[in-house]
Design an enzyme around this catalytic site. Structure first.
Site, mmCIF file in Angstrom:
data_model
loop_
_atom_site.group_PDB
_atom_site.id
_atom_site.type_symbol
_atom_site.label_atom_id
_atom_site.label_comp_id
_atom_site.label_asym_id
_atom_site.label_seq_id
_atom_site.Cartn_x
_atom_site.Cartn_y
_atom_site.Cartn_z
ATOM 1 N N GLU A 69 -15.422 -11.572 4.249
ATOM 2 C CA GLU A 69 -14.297 -11.325 3.343
ATOM 3 C C GLU A 69 -13.656 -12.638 2.895
ATOM 4 O O GLU A 69 -13.376 -12.837 1.723
ATOM 5 C CB GLU A 69 -13.251 -10.445 4.039
ATOM 6 C CG GLU A 69 -12.084 -10.079 3.136
ATOM 7 C CD GLU A 69 -10.975 -9.325 3.865
ATOM 8 O OE1 GLU A 69 -10.529 -9.798 4.930
ATOM 9 O OE2 GLU A 69 -10.558 -8.265 3.375
ATOM 10 N N GLU A 114 0.831 -1.203 0.000
ATOM 11 C CA GLU A 114 0.000 0.000 0.000
ATOM 12 C C GLU A 114 0.870 1.259 0.000
ATOM 13 O O GLU A 114 0.577 2.234 -0.690
ATOM 14 C CB GLU A 114 -0.915 -0.014 1.232
ATOM 15 C CG GLU A 114 -2.204 0.740 1.072
ATOM 16 C CD GLU A 114 -3.161 0.448 2.239
ATOM 17 O OE1 GLU A 114 -3.998 -0.458 2.089
ATOM 18 O OE2 GLU A 114 -3.061 1.107 3.279
ATOM 19 N N GLU A 155 -13.102 -14.188 -5.085
ATOM 20 C CA GLU A 155 -11.792 -13.851 -5.652
ATOM 21 C C GLU A 155 -10.646 -14.259 -4.719
ATOM 22 O O GLU A 155 -9.487 -14.224 -5.115
ATOM 23 C CB GLU A 155 -11.718 -12.352 -5.985
ATOM 24 C CG GLU A 155 -11.889 -11.378 -4.820
ATOM 25 C CD GLU A 155 -13.337 -10.992 -4.533
ATOM 26 O OE1 GLU A 155 -14.240 -11.787 -4.854
ATOM 27 O OE2 GLU A 155 -13.557 -9.906 -3.975
ATOM 28 N N CYS A 170 -10.340 -1.416 14.673
ATOM 29 C CA CYS A 170 -10.548 -2.835 14.985
ATOM 30 C C CYS A 170 -10.674 -3.106 16.485
ATOM 31 O O CYS A 170 -11.298 -4.082 16.883
ATOM 32 C CB CYS A 170 -9.411 -3.666 14.426
ATOM 33 S SG CYS A 170 -9.035 -3.277 12.724
ATOM 34 N N LYS A 180 -14.809 -10.031 8.559
ATOM 35 C CA LYS A 180 -13.733 -10.883 8.035
ATOM 36 C C LYS A 180 -14.268 -12.246 7.613
ATOM 37 O O LYS A 180 -13.704 -12.907 6.759
ATOM 38 C CB LYS A 180 -12.629 -11.060 9.083
ATOM 39 C CG LYS A 180 -11.816 -9.797 9.322
ATOM 40 C CD LYS A 180 -10.820 -9.526 8.223
ATOM 41 C CE LYS A 180 -10.092 -8.211 8.431
ATOM 42 N NZ LYS A 180 -9.360 -7.778 7.229
ATOM 43 N N SER A 235 -6.901 1.789 -2.456
ATOM 44 C CA SER A 235 -5.742 0.957 -2.773
ATOM 45 C C SER A 235 -6.229 -0.416 -3.197
ATOM 46 O O SER A 235 -7.252 -0.898 -2.728
ATOM 47 C CB SER A 235 -4.878 0.835 -1.518
ATOM 48 O OG SER A 235 -4.017 -0.253 -1.635
ATOM 49 N N GLU A 271 2.221 1.820 -3.399
ATOM 50 C CA GLU A 271 1.149 2.337 -4.251
ATOM 51 C C GLU A 271 0.920 3.830 -3.984
ATOM 52 O O GLU A 271 0.758 4.628 -4.911
ATOM 53 C CB GLU A 271 -0.119 1.527 -3.963
ATOM 54 C CG GLU A 271 -1.118 1.521 -5.094
ATOM 55 C CD GLU A 271 -2.381 0.750 -4.713
ATOM 56 O OE1 GLU A 271 -2.353 -0.048 -3.746
ATOM 57 O OE2 GLU A 271 -3.413 0.976 -5.374
#
Lengths: 590, 163
Positions: free
Chosen positions: A373, A285, A378, A515, A370, A331, A288
């Site tokens: 996720e 990140e 993917e 979190c 999560k 990102s 990027e």
């Protein structure tokens, strides 16, 4: 200055400001009035008092009925009694009526022991339900992360407040009326087909077992019992700052070493740290960010700024549902959980010569999203997910209790290597402001080529919902925005949409506090001091680390040398980056 | 979900947008906007509610909450000839229920439901302010007074062969 008024509560006099509710006045006198639907999240500026449950009723001299103290304001000269036989009797009756439409499966309910309703029934000494009648029933709704068992709903509407007012997700609302009233997504769709982000803040405030996380502890035990499987566990940074609370320890007690011991006792073959993957996230990140920033500074008009962090799956779902037109701004770096999964099942599996399908990756997360996720297509290879199971901090505590492990007497152990080494930068991923501070530490050194002596960026820390700061990178002024809680994120996104945003980089976390306040953490019951204590614990762990910059993690350096090549290189793109989808529903025929 | 799946056309969307704009897209105006929208479409299918929500800056869940709370709002399309039987006190004591039962029997549908051919739907309402004519039945905007169960067939026949 507002005029003060005088009231007495249980014969104790007190002066309060005009507009103060009886409940709050009593609190000042340390007089406890039981509440069920009421919720006060001071630091989030939310007071939820629909006055619906009627548990907080009190007796007011001269008044005919018993008003609910959470919504009734004090008036001058009011004489209030909170515990007369009339009040106690009425309260008991109210509770009996609530329970008459509630299932009696407390013994096997996921919320047993932490249920507000159960506790209050206990406190009131309810031993029988004199009211027998029809019970309302509603179908159960299971999504990848959250289960709705509406039969256990007491219509307190706390979830509705979190979902709409704090998170501005708008997935849940009270529908129908009277006996049929339930809380549900639009058109009674399942959560899976609603704009729900699975942030889990509804689960975190639900007083009963109506909203719970999907429990994967049995699947984890199954994997641990299977001799053919190599079971690898990763633990997120925020877990170590909260897990102790489930065992009666003070909020903010760091239990990193005990947690590692417990996981070994449970039988995991490798006990690794998501923090390692957080360092990896910073490499990707941060690179990027520098790439986009560099292009921008050279005058490239096509480059997308600000760059938005992408570690938080609740946040990712949020922009996919609500701001799909901006899906190329965040990102592309995967979250630490998913980076870990990809590295474990490729690099590490290869290293220890275990076939991908024989490896089971379990994650311990402070998070409910999560779970969702990890189930995204993917992040699977031929149907085999990079992360097989994701359990919350609460579920890990259940596993430890189930295995009769005495958490208090465990010794402090270290993580296994190579995926257990982490820096201070990765530890603070668990709090609001932490990801961007970690990124700043690395970006500064990579951008300027100079050594950063002072790694603490205090201007990025705090608990305010939206914060901004400018970091001087040797002459380049980098403007940084931070938001936690999706309602605050929405404000920053609206600014970007209108072209008003001045930021180069923005960190967003879906849950208030980041979190540490995740939907999978031990319940804080509205006490925000707990979040502050957990935050302090993470900064303390960071300060105590020998290495505090992600790019200095020796195992990260080895990983790039041996396997990945360059940050944002070809292999990194394949394993560590992702793409986003437009999930907004459209009914219009083109 | 009691709604028929519909696909909206751009002109429908434009109509909703216009109604919302008349009410300045203020979330507080949601109920008024839903009234006007239902008047236009005849009912409020999920797809329409979603657009209303978007225009009014209210989540679809909240819009649905309002629609299911108030009995006036409906998610099922009404018949081309909506039959409303007044069951207010005056009409009721003069036999509105027997009239209602006769409508239900002849059309073979329950209250709030539309006949299969889409022609008729039955609803109850409370007092149209014509108690002197009790029991009162309305079909669309047309009022019928002093209706008896024997007169039900004539009213239905009046519309049965229309169009």
């Amino acid at each position: 200055m507002q005029e003060k008024i005088k009231v007495t509560i249980n014969k104790k006099p007190i002066e309060v400001e005009q507009g103060t509710t009886i409940y709050k006045a009593a609190k000042e006198l340390n007089i406890h009035i039981p509440v069920l639907c009421y919720m006060n999240l001071k630091d989030m500026g939310i007071e939820h008092n629909p006055g619906g449950c009627r548990m907080c009723i009190v007796e007011v001299e001269g008044a005919r009925n018993l008003p609910p103290s959470c919504v009734t304001k004090c008036t001058d000269g009011m004489e209030i009694r909170t515990n007369t036989p009339r009040v106690l009797n009425a309260r008991k009756t109210v509770m009996e009526l609530i329970l008459s439409d509630h299932p009696f499966d407390c013994l096997i309910c996921a919320k047993s022991g932490t249920c507000d309703l159960q506790k209050m029934a206990q406190d009131l000494g309810i031993r029988e339900i004199p009211y027998q009648g029809e019970q309302s029933t509603y179908r159960e709704d299971t999504s990848p992360a959250i289960i709705r068992e509406i039969d256990k709903c007491i219509n307190c509407r706390r979830c509705e407040t979190m979902c709409n007012d704090i998170q501005t997700v708008g997935a849940l609302s009270g529908i129908y009326r009277g006996f049929e009233a339930v809380v549900a997504p639009a058109f009674e769709q399942n959560l899976e087909h609603s704009p729900c982000t699975y942030c889990g803040q509804c689960v975190a405030v639900c007083p009963t077992g109506a909203l719970t996380e999907v429990d994967q502890t049995n699947s984890v035990l199954g994997a641990l019992a299977d001799p053919r499987k190599t079971v690898v566990v990763q633990t997120a940074p925020a877990v170590r700052a909260a897990l102790g609370e489930e065992f009666g320890m003070k909020a903010g007690t760091l239990v990193t070493g005990k947690m590692t011991s417990a996981l070994r006792e449970l039988g995991f073959d490798y006990v690794f740290d998501t923090d390692f993957a957080a360092d990896l996230t910073i490499m990707e990140e941060g690179t990027e960010l520098l790439d986009r920033l560099g292009k921008h500074l050279k005058g490239d008009k096509d480059v997308k700024l600000p760059i938005l962090t992408s570690c938080c799956p609740g946040w990712v779902s949020f922009f996919e549902h609500h701001f799909p037109e901006m899906k190329d701004i965040p990102s592309t770096a995967r979250s630490p959980q998913q980076m870990f999964g990809a590295i474990a099942k490729n690099y590490f599996a290869e290293k220890i010569k275990v076939k991908r399908e024989d490896m089971v990756v379990v994650s311990v997360m402070p998070c409910v999203a999560k779970k969702y996720e990890r189930s995204r297509k993917e992040f699977s290879v031929n149907g085999d997910p990079d992360v097989n199971y994701s359990i919350t901090t609460r579920e890990l505590a259940h596993l430890i209790k189930q295995a009769n492990i005495d958490f208090h007497t465990l010794d402090d152990q270290d993580f296994d290597q190579p995926l257990g080494e982490s820096t201070g930068a990765s530890v603070i991923f668990g709090t609001t402001g932490g990801v961007i501070e970690a990124a700043t530490r690395t970006a500064y050194e990579l951008h300027t080529g100079k050594k950063l002596d002072k790694v603490d960026f205090k201007q990025l820390r705090g608990m305010e919902g939206i914060r901004e700061a400018t970091v001087d990178m040797d002459g380049t002024q980098v403007r940084i925005g931070i938001a936690h809680g999706l309602g605050h994120a929405r404000q920053l996104l609206e600014d970007i949409k209108k072209g008003k945003s001045q930021f180069h980089a923005i960190e967003i976390m879906a849950c208030p506090g980041g979190c540490i306040g995740g939907g999978g953490q031990p319940l804080h019951h509205g006490n925000s001091q707990i979040l502050i204590d957990r935050q302090k614990a993470l900064y303390k762990e960071d300060a105590g680390k020998a290495i505090r910059k992600s790019h200095e993690n020796p195992f990260i350096q080895t990983l790039y040398k041996e396997y990945l090549g360059e940050p944002c290189g070809e292999r990194s793109h394949e394993l560590l980056h992702t793409h986003y989808f437009d999930r907004k529903k459209r009914w219009i025929k083109k | 979900m009691s709604s028929v799946k519909v696909e909206l056309h751009q002109k429908d969307v434009d109509k909703i947008k216009a109604i919302a704009k008349e009410h300045h897209n203020e979330p507080e105006e949601l109920i008024n906007v839903l009234h006007a929208t239902q008047e236009f479409f005849g009912y409020l299918p999920a797809e329409v509610q979603e657009i209303v929500g978007e225009e009014m800056n209210v989540s679809a869940a909240k819009v649905f909450g309002v629609v299911t709370f108030y009995s006036f709002f409906t998610m099922t399309p009404m018949g081309r000839y909506p039959i409303s039987i007044c069951t207010g006190t005056a009409c009721y004591v003069r036999g509105a229920e027997t009239v209602l039962d006769e409508f239900k029997r002849q059309l073979n549908v329950e209250v709030g439901v539309t006949t299969e051919d889409g022609k008729f739907s039955i609803n109850c309402l409370r007092c149209v302010g014509a108690c002197g004519l009790a029991p009162v039945v309305m079909v669309g905007d047309k009022t019928y007074g002093r209706v008896s169960p024997d007169g039900v067939k004539d009213i239905i026949d009046e519309y049965k062969d229309a169009e």
